[in-house]
Design an enzyme around this catalytic site. Sequence first.
Site, PDB file in Angstrom:
ATOM      1  N   THR B  14      80.028  60.649   8.252  1.00 29.68           N
ATOM      2  CA  THR B  14      80.714  61.100   9.291  1.00 29.68           C
ATOM      3  C   THR B  14      81.633  60.788  10.721  1.00 29.68           C
ATOM      4  O   THR B  14      82.140  61.251  11.465  1.00 29.68           O
ATOM      5  CB  THR B  14      78.977  61.217  10.479  1.00 29.68           C
ATOM      6  OG1 THR B  14      78.776  59.707   9.914  1.00 29.68           O
ATOM      7  CG2 THR B  14      78.014  62.004  10.240  1.00 29.68           C
ATOM      8  N   VAL B 134      81.320  46.494  17.067  1.00 24.81           N
ATOM      9  CA  VAL B 134      80.481  46.212  18.304  1.00 24.81           C
ATOM     10  C   VAL B 134      80.298  47.374  18.817  1.00 24.81           C
ATOM     11  O   VAL B 134      80.772  47.836  19.906  1.00 24.81           O
ATOM     12  CB  VAL B 134      81.133  44.635  18.539  1.00 24.81           C
ATOM     13  CG1 VAL B 134      80.116  44.147  19.792  1.00 24.81           C
ATOM     14  CG2 VAL B 134      81.178  43.684  17.367  1.00 24.81           C
ATOM     15  N   ILE B 138      81.577  51.602  23.713  1.00 26.69           N
ATOM     16  CA  ILE B 138      81.651  50.573  24.391  1.00 26.69           C
ATOM     17  C   ILE B 138      82.915  49.868  24.317  1.00 26.69           C
ATOM     18  O   ILE B 138      82.889  49.202  23.428  1.00 26.69           O
ATOM     19  CB  ILE B 138      81.060  49.629  24.702  1.00 26.69           C
ATOM     20  CG1 ILE B 138      80.130  50.665  25.127  1.00 26.69           C
ATOM     21  CG2 ILE B 138      81.195  48.478  25.765  1.00 26.69           C
ATOM     22  CD1 ILE B 138      78.171  50.417  24.242  1.00 26.69           C
ATOM     23  N   GLY B 189      66.532  60.921  13.156  1.00 28.52           N
ATOM     24  CA  GLY B 189      67.479  59.774  12.286  1.00 28.52           C
ATOM     25  C   GLY B 189      68.258  59.356  13.636  1.00 28.52           C
ATOM     26  O   GLY B 189      69.329  58.450  13.012  1.00 28.52           O
ATOM     27  N   ASP B 203      71.187  43.472  12.267  1.00 31.33           N
ATOM     28  CA  ASP B 203      71.675  44.322  12.817  1.00 31.33           C
ATOM     29  C   ASP B 203      72.697  43.997  14.184  1.00 31.33           C
ATOM     30  O   ASP B 203      73.613  43.643  14.818  1.00 31.33           O
ATOM     31  CB  ASP B 203      71.831  45.468  12.977  1.00 31.33           C
ATOM     32  CG  ASP B 203      73.212  46.571  13.485  1.00 31.33           C
ATOM     33  OD1 ASP B 203      73.480  47.046  12.936  1.00 31.33           O
ATOM     34  OD2 ASP B 203      73.096  46.876  14.731  1.00 31.33           O
ATOM     35  N   LYS B 207      76.731  41.903  15.038  1.00 29.99           N
ATOM     36  CA  LYS B 207      77.447  41.564  16.506  1.00 29.99           C
ATOM     37  C   LYS B 207      77.851  41.245  17.345  1.00 29.99           C
ATOM     38  O   LYS B 207      78.555  40.562  17.659  1.00 29.99           O
ATOM     39  CB  LYS B 207      77.299  43.537  17.050  1.00 29.99           C
ATOM     40  CG  LYS B 207      77.273  44.539  16.018  1.00 29.99           C
ATOM     41  CD  LYS B 207      75.805  45.605  16.456  1.00 29.99           C
ATOM     42  CE  LYS B 207      75.969  46.349  15.938  1.00 29.99           C
ATOM     43  NZ  LYS B 207      74.582  48.048  16.314  1.00 29.99           N
TER      44      LYS B 207
END
Lengths: 441, 441
Positions: B14, B134, B138, B189, B203, B207
């Site tokens: 995607t 990260v 942003i 999703g 996760d 980051k």
Amino acid sequence: MAPALKIGIAGLGTVGASLARILSNRHNKLADICGRPIEIVAVSARDASKDRGIDLSAIQFYTNPVEMAESADIDVFVELIGGQGDPAFSAVRSALSRGCHAVTANKALLARHGVELAGIAEENGVLLNFEAAVAGGIPVIKAMRESLTGNSISRVFGILNGTCNYILTEMERNGLSFEDCLKEAQRLGYAEADPTFDVEGNDTAHKLALLTSLAFGTQIAADDIYLEGISNISIEDIRAADDLGFRIKLLGVAQKTESGIEQRVHPTMVPKNSVIAQVDGVTNAVAIDADVLGELMMSGPGAGGDATASAVMGDIADIAKSRPGHQHGPVLGRPAVHLDPYARARMRSHEGGYFIRLTVEDKAGVFASLAKHMSDNDISLESIVQRPGKNGANGNGDKKTVILVTHATMEDSVRKAVEAISSDGYLLDKPQVIRIERPDS
Amino acid sequence: MAPALKIGIAGLGTVGASLARILSNRHNKLADICGRPIEIVAVSARDASKDRGIDLSAIQFYTNPVEMAESADIDVFVELIGGQGDPAFSAVRSALSRGCHAVTANKALLARHGVELAGIAEENGVLLNFEAAVAGGIPVIKAMRESLTGNSISRVFGILNGTCNYILTEMERNGLSFEDCLKEAQRLGYAEADPTFDVEGNDTAHKLALLTSLAFGTQIAADDIYLEGISNISIEDIRAADDLGFRIKLLGVAQKTESGIEQRVHPTMVPKNSVIAQVDGVTNAVAIDADVLGELMMSGPGAGGDATASAVMGDIADIAKSRPGHQHGPVLGRPAVHLDPYARARMRSHEGGYFIRLTVEDKAGVFASLAKHMSDNDISLESIVQRPGKNGANGNGDKKTVILVTHATMEDSVRKAVEAISSDGYLLDKPQVIRIERPDS
């Protein structure tokens, strides 16, 4: 290591002094990060003898910033003089024209001459960086100019004036009037002795004009901004906003519409549970609606010597990391010669929600008349609150406050409806109309 | 205009598809901004025949990304494969080693091999950009690496995982359990079939490891992170937090302390009126405490193909604006060879406020005993709430919930006090301990 980057600082106020401190305290770290040391080799200020806590012994001193810009042996001219005209304008123009980079914190200068200066910088292959000119230390210029390059922006809005946000925050927190909070802001140094420029929205407008150009790739149009300050905001408005789930902020908003670009500065109702509603006191915030990314929000210190110096330092470091002959990205996000003309959208065409507060006679038929004028102008209402007015609370029932919140409607319709209501003769006070803005987050 | 910047994209999911759309839709605008066109000349993916809505006819197709990195005629290698090991690692290493710039969205890869890859990039005079790794779209990497160059950072913290923030937001909004909200997140999703990596904080930790390195100029230490996920957060915790003026967020926090650098990921109480507390749903946010600037907060979409592609595009545009032979700023803010070793602060030395929720027998002496253990460990209490437990509400008075909020204290003391309370034998449930974090804004 490459030879030092030589900088000249014009203006040694609080920002200049803070910048000099950073450059001295972090000298070795900055050299490591930038691949070369950064040295102040020249400064200009009115008075050489004043003690600013900076050792100026090895630094060339100028009393005329234009002379420094024209002749000092510098790579970067840092303009911290302020003011839209000379000497700031001539100095920056001279520096860029002879191939010096320039860094400025001067929103008034750029709002007036930004496109011309950007063009000169681009012709001469140098940078004109101005992160500090908008929202102080918040890196909004960099985000718009660099990070969002892949996006089309549809709206940018923000709390761009700390004085106004401080006053509105204090009014809400302590239930005080605008006048009382302004006095307190003056006592704390957050507001000038003559606060007009801040509280009437002119300062916000200068910053908004720069954001608009970056957002839409248009020429800067600082004179084409709809302007309304906060001096008419009463504690009644703030309380009514609170009851209805809103806070009042002075926002600068630039928005693309079918009929052109809106630039407007006005007191604005924002939903209490939005992120921007929580931005209190002198803090600034900017939100950007971008088509690929979505809504980006940034908040932080928007003024003060240190916050401004932090942004100026970032701008200088970007220059230090580049090398002579390097091609730079355009100053205003798009090359100055390719900026589109600014096409202003008429304020009367603005579409949005409105808060309308009316003080009316408490007599039969008044409410029906209000409702009819709204309906005649195709305005549909989200909420209606009716309560006793100032006298009513004391048992004197001759006054009533009516608050209407509209669904999205046209400014023109709202103005017409309010005019019609006014001409009916039962309004006991000036009607208050405040626009509503809905952030995505 | 300069010759085109030739890019090769490894991975056509995607993000890759969104990136290809941006490069095609904004082709001329990007060329104007960057001073040269940007062309996709190579892609790699497993299956050449799959329809991705991208015209691949003029593009060289590889099934092996490492082969593309080693031999394609490209200026920039865009790694969108994912995973901390091969082929992503070998491919990026090969590209950098032969003088190609690289852009990656791969936090796992950088958390593991970031310092080595940064070193290779710097040796070869090319950029390794990773804004998308990260907090999605942003621009926090750019803010830390460039804008805050003049600052020392004392703390960086954020909501870095949209899945967790969505679940916590929904628990609070709808009064549902963790399990129910997780199922809904999976249906939408927002969460994987195996949600462990998100909900247990791994996760977020990847980051955070990158932010820590940028904030403090240290080597990346992804294995030295204290980790606590959100699966133990109950609706009782969220309600108690609400009563006490807090919201619960999964934060990653990196903080400089006297004994080293803390890196911790855990459910955290943040004051309801702080800006970060309003960051709801899948939105991410990062706050940075910087000595000169103050606190900078950024929030926006943290994941998804488009937000990630927006960040990747910004990274590519930065490269397009530079020219061959140009010196670049260091990948991790400081040259890789000068990064300090990471010195871990022990979690037991952490100082802060704590929320402690205990389910106890409703009998005489219990409260006195709690109070004694707190006092014995020098813990002073900000608030104490005692209410009937689950059964108590039905008139069965044998259970009681006690909630303690401490003033700033040492983690070690809290652990000892809770152990002592547990060993007294009147706890009817596992004690819940949640750390409190106080943003500046």
